[in-house]
Write an enzyme that holds these catalytic residues in place. Structure first.
Site, PDB file in Angstrom:
ATOM      1  N   ASP A 192       5.074  -5.166  -9.590  1.00 25.18           N
ATOM      2  CA  ASP A 192       5.487  -4.561  -8.529  1.00 25.18           C
ATOM      3  C   ASP A 192       6.885  -3.729  -8.759  1.00 25.18           C
ATOM      4  OD1 ASP A 192       6.165  -3.570  -5.976  1.00 25.18           O
ATOM      5  OD2 ASP A 192       6.268  -5.723  -5.129  1.00 25.18           O
TER       6      ASP A 192
ATOM      7  N   ASN B  80       0.860  -1.246   0.049  1.00 18.92           N
ATOM      8  CA  ASN B  80      -0.048   0.088   0.138  1.00 18.92           C
ATOM      9  C   ASN B  80       0.921   1.368   0.031  1.00 18.92           C
ATOM     10  OD1 ASN B  80      -2.537   1.540   1.894  1.00 18.92           O
ATOM     11  ND2 ASN B  80      -2.387   1.386  -0.057  1.00 18.92           N
TER      12      ASN B  80
ATOM     13  N   CYS C  62       2.932   1.679  -3.229  1.00 22.59           N
ATOM     14  CA  CYS C  62       3.371   2.016  -4.501  1.00 22.59           C
ATOM     15  C   CYS C  62       1.990   1.991  -5.303  1.00 22.59           C
ATOM     16  CB  CYS C  62       4.221   1.127  -5.100  1.00 22.59           C
ATOM     17  SG  CYS C  62       5.937   1.179  -4.268  1.00 22.59           S
ATOM     18  N   ARG C  63       1.690   0.703  -5.576  1.00 22.44           N
ATOM     19  CA  ARG C  63       0.676   0.447  -6.624  1.00 22.44           C
ATOM     20  C   ARG C  63      -0.793   0.903  -6.321  1.00 22.44           C
ATOM     21  NH1 ARG C  63       1.956  -5.564  -7.728  1.00 22.44           N
ATOM     22  NH2 ARG C  63       2.555  -5.218  -5.545  1.00 22.44           N
ATOM     23  N   SER C  64      -1.408   0.711  -5.144  1.00 20.24           N
ATOM     24  CA  SER C  64      -2.568   0.815  -4.762  1.00 20.24           C
ATOM     25  C   SER C  64      -2.907   2.235  -4.268  1.00 20.24           C
ATOM     26  CB  SER C  64      -3.085  -0.205  -3.733  1.00 20.24           C
ATOM     27  OG  SER C  64      -2.595  -0.040  -2.554  1.00 20.24           O
TER      28      SER C  64
HETATM   29  P1  4NP Z   1       3.249  -2.123  -3.425  1.00 21.80           P
HETATM   30  O1  4NP Z   1       4.845  -2.059  -3.535  1.00 21.80           O
HETATM   31  O2  4NP Z   1       2.698  -3.381  -3.145  1.00 21.80           O
HETATM   32  O3  4NP Z   1       2.844  -1.720  -4.750  1.00 21.80           O
HETATM   33  O4  4NP Z   1       2.920  -0.881  -2.329  1.00 21.80           O
HETATM   34  C1  4NP Z   1       5.617  -2.944  -2.425  1.00 21.80           C
HETATM   35  C2  4NP Z   1       5.975  -1.964  -1.500  1.00 21.80           C
HETATM   36  C3  4NP Z   1       6.795  -2.551  -0.285  1.00 21.80           C
HETATM   37  C4  4NP Z   1       7.369  -3.784  -0.284  1.00 21.80           C
HETATM   38  C5  4NP Z   1       6.783  -4.624  -1.454  1.00 21.80           C
HETATM   39  C6  4NP Z   1       6.146  -4.133  -2.557  1.00 21.80           C
HETATM   40  N1  4NP Z   1       8.074  -4.380   0.580  1.00 21.80           N
HETATM   41  O5  4NP Z   1       8.589  -5.210   0.274  1.00 21.80           O
HETATM   42  O6  4NP Z   1       8.170  -3.426   1.628  1.00 21.80           O
END
Ligand code: 4NP
Length: 161
Positions: A131, A16, A18-20
């Site tokens: 991601d 939560n 980057c993408r969402s």
């Molecule tokens: P999101 O990206 O799922 O698009 O918010 C990520 C943010 C953090 C992590 C992985 C993906 N992480 O491993 O901390």
């Protein structure tokens, strides 16, 4: 539908940050431009709680600004109430899909869970929003391009339904 008969949409990704949150910001801005923001409840959440309370990843905020968006939601973890509250729960990839289904408290709500690829029109060759967390700025831009495609398709279908 919520108490005020708004159609409610929750975007879900792993962290939560980057993408969402980008999906949330893009859909809010597109809905605002169409004058229908007040008819919608738009939010985002993560599978994990590692980043709860944080603003979106700095790289996503910078990339968002370059594209005319303000991504400033605060990260939170998906919870059981979300399955009651939201009409659409839209996930970014297959891992998210599996994890959200596993957390779904009632089989009645499984039909609310949608894969983002259902809404790709220009980018039909993509199956997910990859991601970008361990990627380059190009990967963040790709995420925004894919999410713009999905959000505009989502709003178009909503206005036709
Ligand atoms: P999101 O990206 O799922 O698009 O918010 C990520 C943010 C953090 C992590 C992985 C993906 N992480 O491993 O901390």
């Amino acid at each position: 539908m919520d108490l005020f008969n708004k159609t409610s949409v929750l975007f879900v990704c792993l962290g939560n940050i980057c993408r969402s949150p980008a999906a949330e910001g893009i859909l809010k801005q597109m809905a605002k431009q169409k004058g229908i923001l007040q008819n919608l409840l738009i939010d985002s959440a993560g599978i994990g709680s590692w980043h709860a309370g944080q603003l979106p990843d700095r790289r996503m905020r910078i990339c968002g600004e370059k594209n005319g968006y303000d991504f400033s939601s605060v990260a939170r973890q998906l919870n059981k109430r979300d399955f009651e509250r939201f009409d659409y729960i839209i996930v970014m990839d297959e891992d998210n899909y599996r994890d959200v289904r596993l957390r779904c408290p009632n089989s009645e709500y499984l039909k609310k869970i949608h894969k983002i690829k259902e809404y790709f029109t220009k980018y039909k060759n993509y199956q997910t929003v990859p991601d970008p967390y361990y990627g380059s700025m190009d990967d963040f831009q790709l995420a925004i391009n894919l999410l713009e495609d999905a959000c505009s398709t989502f709003l178009l279908r909503l206005s036709n339904s």
